[in-house]
Design a protein around this motif. Structure first.
Motif, mmCIF file in Angstrom:
data_model
loop_
_atom_site.group_PDB
_atom_site.id
_atom_site.type_symbol
_atom_site.label_atom_id
_atom_site.label_comp_id
_atom_site.label_asym_id
_atom_site.label_seq_id
_atom_site.Cartn_x
_atom_site.Cartn_y
_atom_site.Cartn_z
ATOM 1 N N ARG A 104 53.138 44.788 32.521
ATOM 2 C CA ARG A 104 53.985 45.013 33.842
ATOM 3 C C ARG A 104 53.586 43.708 34.833
ATOM 4 N NH1 ARG A 104 55.780 50.269 34.460
ATOM 5 N NH2 ARG A 104 55.812 51.146 32.471
ATOM 6 N N ILE A 105 54.733 43.423 35.463
ATOM 7 C CA ILE A 105 54.504 42.300 36.424
ATOM 8 C C ILE A 105 53.553 42.552 37.627
ATOM 9 C CG2 ILE A 105 57.012 41.778 36.057
ATOM 10 C CD1 ILE A 105 57.691 42.880 38.762
ATOM 11 N N ALA A 106 53.086 41.724 38.489
ATOM 12 C CA ALA A 106 52.156 41.777 39.399
ATOM 13 C C ALA A 106 52.978 42.344 40.663
ATOM 14 C CB ALA A 106 51.452 40.422 39.809
ATOM 15 N N THR A 107 52.126 43.319 41.295
ATOM 16 C CA THR A 107 52.928 43.803 42.415
ATOM 17 C C THR A 107 51.695 43.889 43.590
ATOM 18 O OG1 THR A 107 52.079 46.242 42.230
ATOM 19 C CG2 THR A 107 53.981 45.483 40.970
ATOM 20 N N THR A 108 52.258 44.418 44.740
ATOM 21 C CA THR A 108 51.271 44.543 46.080
ATOM 22 C C THR A 108 50.881 45.855 46.266
ATOM 23 O OG1 THR A 108 53.220 44.676 47.564
ATOM 24 C CG2 THR A 108 52.471 42.371 46.853
ATOM 25 N N LEU A 109 51.431 46.779 45.161
ATOM 26 C CA LEU A 109 51.111 48.246 45.588
ATOM 27 C C LEU A 109 49.999 48.913 44.993
ATOM 28 C CD1 LEU A 109 54.945 49.367 45.174
ATOM 29 C CD2 LEU A 109 53.770 49.102 47.286
ATOM 30 N N GLN A 110 49.003 49.563 46.040
ATOM 31 C CA GLN A 110 47.857 50.190 45.089
ATOM 32 C C GLN A 110 48.286 51.065 44.107
ATOM 33 O OE1 GLN A 110 44.699 51.292 47.864
ATOM 34 N NE2 GLN A 110 45.679 50.397 49.553
ATOM 35 N N THR A 111 49.336 51.614 44.475
ATOM 36 C CA THR A 111 49.649 52.926 43.241
ATOM 37 C C THR A 111 50.070 52.223 41.969
ATOM 38 O OG1 THR A 111 51.912 53.127 44.352
ATOM 39 C CG2 THR A 111 50.437 54.833 45.304
ATOM 40 N N ASP A 112 50.356 51.046 42.212
ATOM 41 C CA ASP A 112 50.661 50.547 40.656
ATOM 42 C C ASP A 112 49.188 50.077 40.070
ATOM 43 O OD1 ASP A 112 53.483 48.787 41.831
ATOM 44 O OD2 ASP A 112 53.232 50.634 40.859
ATOM 45 N N PHE A 113 48.324 50.060 40.536
ATOM 46 C CA PHE A 113 46.946 49.813 39.840
ATOM 47 C C PHE A 113 46.155 50.893 39.397
ATOM 48 C CE2 PHE A 113 46.951 45.344 40.413
ATOM 49 C CZ PHE A 113 48.117 45.061 41.307
ATOM 50 N N GLY A 114 45.747 50.855 38.310
ATOM 51 C CA GLY A 114 45.118 52.164 37.631
ATOM 52 C C GLY A 114 43.551 52.170 37.412
ATOM 53 N N SER A 115 43.126 51.171 37.398
ATOM 54 C CA SER A 115 41.649 50.788 37.003
ATOM 55 C C SER A 115 41.058 50.121 38.291
ATOM 56 C CB SER A 115 41.354 49.890 35.779
ATOM 57 O OG SER A 115 41.802 50.669 34.840
ATOM 58 N N TRP A 116 39.984 50.525 38.896
ATOM 59 C CA TRP A 116 39.453 49.889 39.843
ATOM 60 C C TRP A 116 37.899 49.778 39.730
ATOM 61 C CZ3 TRP A 116 42.315 48.937 44.379
ATOM 62 C CH2 TRP A 116 43.566 49.533 44.542
ATOM 63 N N GLY A 117 37.136 48.441 40.311
ATOM 64 C CA GLY A 117 35.933 48.347 40.212
ATOM 65 C C GLY A 117 35.163 49.033 41.201
#
Length: 126
Positions: A104-117
Motif C-alpha cells: 500500500r501507499i504511504a499515508t498520514t492516518l494512524q488507522t492505516d498502520f497496523g504494527s507498532w513499536g
C-alpha cells in the motif's frame, strides 16, 4: 505482521539533533510503507512522517517539515527519523509503525498502520 523496535531517543537541548532508528523483523520489510508518530504527555498520538515502500515519497506533519527527515534502508530493514533544530514541543514518545497491509501507499492516518513499536522517549530541554 512486522515486529518493530525503536532506538535512539534521549535528552537533548533545544536546537540539537537526534536520529531515531526502527529495526523491523522479517523479510518483507520493503513491501510496507512506514511511519513515525509521537505522543506528548496529556495529548493524543499524532502523525510525524511517513515514507513509501521504495523511499521515493515522503510526507511530513507541518510542525516538523523542514526540520525532520524520514528515510529507510531496505537492505537493513530499518527506517530512520533524523530530527534537527529540536524544540521543547517535540518532547514526546516516538513510535515507529508499519502499514497494516503490504503493497500500500504511504499515508498520514494512524488507522492505516497496523504494527507498532514500543516507543522511544525524546525529551528536549529549553
Amino acid at each position: 505482521q512486522v515486529q518493530l523496535v525503536e532506538s535512539g531517543g534521549g535528552l537533548v537541548q533545544a536546537g540539537g539533533s537526534l536520529r531515531l532508528s526502527c529495526a523491523a523483523s522479517g523479510r518483507t520489510f520493503s513491501t510496507y510503507a512506514m511511519g513515525w508518530f509521537r505522543q506528548a504527555p496529556g495529548k493524543e498520538r499524532e502523525f510525524v512522517a511517513s515514507i513509501s515502500r521504495s523511499g521515493g515519497n515522503t510526507y511530513y506533519a507541518d510542525s516538523v517539515k523542514g526540520r525532520f527527515t524520514i528515510s529507510r534502508d531496505n537492505a537493513k530493514n530499518t527506517v530512520y527519523l533524523q530530527m534537527n533544530s529540536l524544540k521543547p514541543e517535540d518532547t514526546a514518545v516516538y513510535y515507529c509503525a508499519a502499514h497494516r497491509y503490504p503493497g500500500r501507499i504511504a499515508t498520514t492516518l494512524q488507522t492505516d498502520f497496523g504494527s507498532w513499536g514500543q516507543g522511544t522517549q525524546v525529551t528536549v530541554s529549553s
